[in-house]
Design an enzyme around this catalytic site. Structure first.
Site, PDB file in Angstrom:
ATOM      1  N   CYS A 275     -14.655   1.687  -4.357  1.00 42.20           N
ATOM      2  CA  CYS A 275     -14.004   1.215  -5.585  1.00 42.20           C
ATOM      3  C   CYS A 275     -13.919   2.362  -6.590  1.00 42.20           C
ATOM      4  O   CYS A 275     -14.940   2.902  -7.016  1.00 42.20           O
ATOM      5  CB  CYS A 275     -14.827   0.070  -6.155  1.00 42.20           C
ATOM      6  SG  CYS A 275     -14.210  -0.584  -7.699  1.00 42.20           S
TER       7      CYS A 275
ATOM      8  N   CYS B 188      -6.780   4.514  -6.925  1.00 41.44           N
ATOM      9  CA  CYS B 188      -7.098   3.090  -6.740  1.00 41.44           C
ATOM     10  C   CYS B 188      -6.822   2.785  -5.275  1.00 41.44           C
ATOM     11  O   CYS B 188      -5.785   3.194  -4.742  1.00 41.44           O
ATOM     12  CB  CYS B 188      -6.233   2.224  -7.652  1.00 41.44           C
ATOM     13  SG  CYS B 188      -6.358   0.455  -7.296  1.00 41.44           S
TER      14      CYS B 188
ATOM     15  N   HIS C  35      -5.813   0.296  -3.777  1.00 42.23           N
ATOM     16  CA  HIS C  35      -4.614  -0.472  -3.430  1.00 42.23           C
ATOM     17  C   HIS C  35      -3.366   0.407  -3.335  1.00 42.23           C
ATOM     18  O   HIS C  35      -2.391   0.037  -2.702  1.00 42.23           O
ATOM     19  CB  HIS C  35      -4.337  -1.527  -4.495  1.00 42.23           C
ATOM     20  CG  HIS C  35      -5.087  -2.796  -4.300  1.00 42.23           C
ATOM     21  ND1 HIS C  35      -6.426  -2.907  -4.545  1.00 42.23           N
ATOM     22  CD2 HIS C  35      -4.686  -4.026  -3.875  1.00 42.23           C
ATOM     23  CE1 HIS C  35      -6.821  -4.144  -4.305  1.00 42.23           C
ATOM     24  NE2 HIS C  35      -5.781  -4.845  -3.902  1.00 42.23           N
TER      25      HIS C  35
ATOM     26  N   GLU D 238      -0.635  -6.587  -3.722  1.00 33.70           N
ATOM     27  CA  GLU D 238      -1.219  -7.779  -3.089  1.00 33.70           C
ATOM     28  C   GLU D 238      -0.184  -8.860  -2.832  1.00 33.70           C
ATOM     29  O   GLU D 238      -0.323  -9.659  -1.922  1.00 33.70           O
ATOM     30  CB  GLU D 238      -2.349  -8.339  -3.958  1.00 33.70           C
ATOM     31  CG  GLU D 238      -3.558  -7.426  -3.975  1.00 33.70           C
ATOM     32  CD  GLU D 238      -4.870  -8.163  -4.166  1.00 33.70           C
ATOM     33  OE1 GLU D 238      -4.858  -9.344  -4.532  1.00 33.70           O
ATOM     34  OE2 GLU D 238      -5.909  -7.523  -3.942  1.00 33.70           O
TER      35      GLU D 238
ATOM     36  N   ASP E 250     -16.405  -2.481  -2.212  1.00 34.12           N
ATOM     37  CA  ASP E 250     -15.277  -2.428  -3.151  1.00 34.12           C
ATOM     38  C   ASP E 250     -15.262  -3.736  -3.932  1.00 34.12           C
ATOM     39  O   ASP E 250     -15.887  -4.712  -3.542  1.00 34.12           O
ATOM     40  CB  ASP E 250     -13.966  -2.248  -2.372  1.00 34.12           C
ATOM     41  CG  ASP E 250     -12.750  -2.184  -3.288  1.00 34.12           C
ATOM     42  OD1 ASP E 250     -12.831  -1.506  -4.329  1.00 34.12           O
ATOM     43  OD2 ASP E 250     -11.732  -2.825  -2.988  1.00 34.12           O
ATOM     44  N   SER E 251     -14.507  -3.760  -5.007  1.00 32.54           N
ATOM     45  CA  SER E 251     -14.364  -4.972  -5.800  1.00 32.54           C
ATOM     46  C   SER E 251     -13.659  -6.088  -5.025  1.00 32.54           C
ATOM     47  O   SER E 251     -13.806  -7.255  -5.344  1.00 32.54           O
ATOM     48  CB  SER E 251     -13.554  -4.668  -7.053  1.00 32.54           C
ATOM     49  OG  SER E 251     -12.297  -4.158  -6.685  1.00 32.54           O
TER      50      SER E 251
END
Lengths: 272, 272
Positions: free
Chosen positions: A79, A191, A193, A159, A16-17
């Site tokens: 990702c 996504c 996240h 985050e 993943d990024s």
């Protein structure tokens, strides 16, 4: 084209990024507890979702090359941005090793679940502008209508731990209002996240809309594929994932806890 | 150590982790309209402020090496994070060329302006955790009390254009409340993105607190230094800056307008 011998005991490579892909690690662990997992998070160059296609394709190739050193039996692109814009590059770089991405897995699950044929997608700017989810969905069923919305502030809000914050609610209501007006019955969290904000998102979308978590979708697809090829790891031990990152910022330990719900194990720092 | 001949006509090199440093370009242009400016924004690896010191120092060295190819007479570090954590690396890489950073310039201006001797600093996590502003201020006057707060959501909120948004106000009030309780009379915007949110920040801090914009501070310092060394460009033409970036995402044009207030000129894409 790189070639190596693979066996059921070979690891699964996941990248993943950044650390968002840990939601995929968690889902794969839950679904395939005996598999050896090697994870790479490109924390030195995160995020990808706001960058150009050229740069995303370059990073995707380099991330795959790193994982190929570990002779994996499968690569999972955790990702969404790379899945949307560079899956072909990953496949070229990994030779004959099967590659699966969160995007196609999420698209398939969404098509299976929708009743009304109206699906919403949320993701980073790069993922949404690529139109890759709509393409993947319409490749399966061209009658489905897809409505998309880029939600670029969701990653920093997640985050920063602004999970239940009034500011996050204001922003989420704004991002989702347009999709809600389209009478969708299924919403893909496009996504890695976004599952962190799932509670908030569900409280806005309400019980009538089914939420698709691409991480769970890709984990199910990995099991299906390995099983079909008799490549499931026969071990019974719960394997600990091998974690690699390209940067180890102060905040990493806290974010690991947020994504995985456990304390951070040893992490290897690699230079990209 | 790289050496090259410099003259008043040599350019000034300016770099930042991304496009936030354009606020410094704008301030230097206003202050020194005849100077030739070469700007590099590392948009392929932005942001730096959430990354580790090791990675920030590596990036700072590489950014300086790129600018040195243009034989500048001065390097301005427009990135607060690099100014805080890697100014020595930039100085080593640039040999005898003078290097000035936004951080020290902002610190000096804040010390000059405070009456109460109580200064607040806001910036990225890396800048704030480095404690570099407090060190720079206390090196000038050890009696000044410095209060710091990392405001990591300000960069994405500014870049998304959430300038006057109710969510931004909620977040800004939360970030600033602790600093406001410390009776500061001066607040340093310790990140090049923050001037975009200056109006919102001022509406919360009120008229009793002086806002220090590091971009303006470093521009003033550049003029002072070049003048003292008789290195001011004698030209009278308004020079167009040479802009380089490591990634050119779709959103770049829009962000350029946000930061510079003008349409984007030609931009050179360089690989890092």
């Amino acid at each position: 084209m790189p070639q190596h011998k693979i066996s059921p005991d070979s690891p699964i490579g996941i990248f993943d990024s950044g650390i968002g892909g840990l939601t995929v690690v968690k889902a794969v662990q839950a679904c395939l507890p005996s598999e050896r997992l090697i994870y790479f998070g490109d924390t030195a160059r995160v995020p990808y979702g706001s960058k150009s296609q050229v740069t995303i394709r370059k990073y995707g190739r380099e991330d795959t090359e790193l994982l190929m050193k570990y002779q994996p039996k499968m690569i999972i692109v955790a990702c969404n941005t790379v899945s949307a814009l560079a899956l072909d590059v990953v496949q070229q770089t990994s030779g004959e090793i099967p590659v699966i991405g969160v995007l196609k897995a999420g698209a398939e699950l969404a098509v299976n679940q929708t009743r009304s044929g109206r699906i919403g997608i949320i993701g980073t700017r790069a993922t949404i502008y690529s139109n890759a989810y709509a393409c993947a969905i319409n490749e399966i069923d061209r009658n489905i209508e897809v409505f998309s919305k880029a939600c670029p502030l969701f990653v920093p809000l997640a985050e920063e731990g602004f999970i239940d914050h009034a500011a996050t609610r204001l922003i989420a209501e704004e991002y989702l209002s347009e999709l809600l007006s389209k009478q969708i019955d299924t919403l893909v969290l496009g996504c890695t996240h976004y599952p962190i904000l799932r509670g908030m998102i569900e409280s806005i979308t309400g019980p009538g809309i089914r939420i698709i978590d691409s991480a769970e979708a890709v984990a199910g697809k990995a099991r299906e594929l390995l099983s079909a090829e008799s490549m499931l790891n026969p071990g019974t031990k719960h394997a600990v994932p091998h974690l690699m990152v390209s940067d180890l910022p102060q905040k990493f330990r806290e974010l690991y806890r947020l994504f995985m719900g456990t304390e951070m194990p040893d992490v290897e720092l690699v230079e990209m």
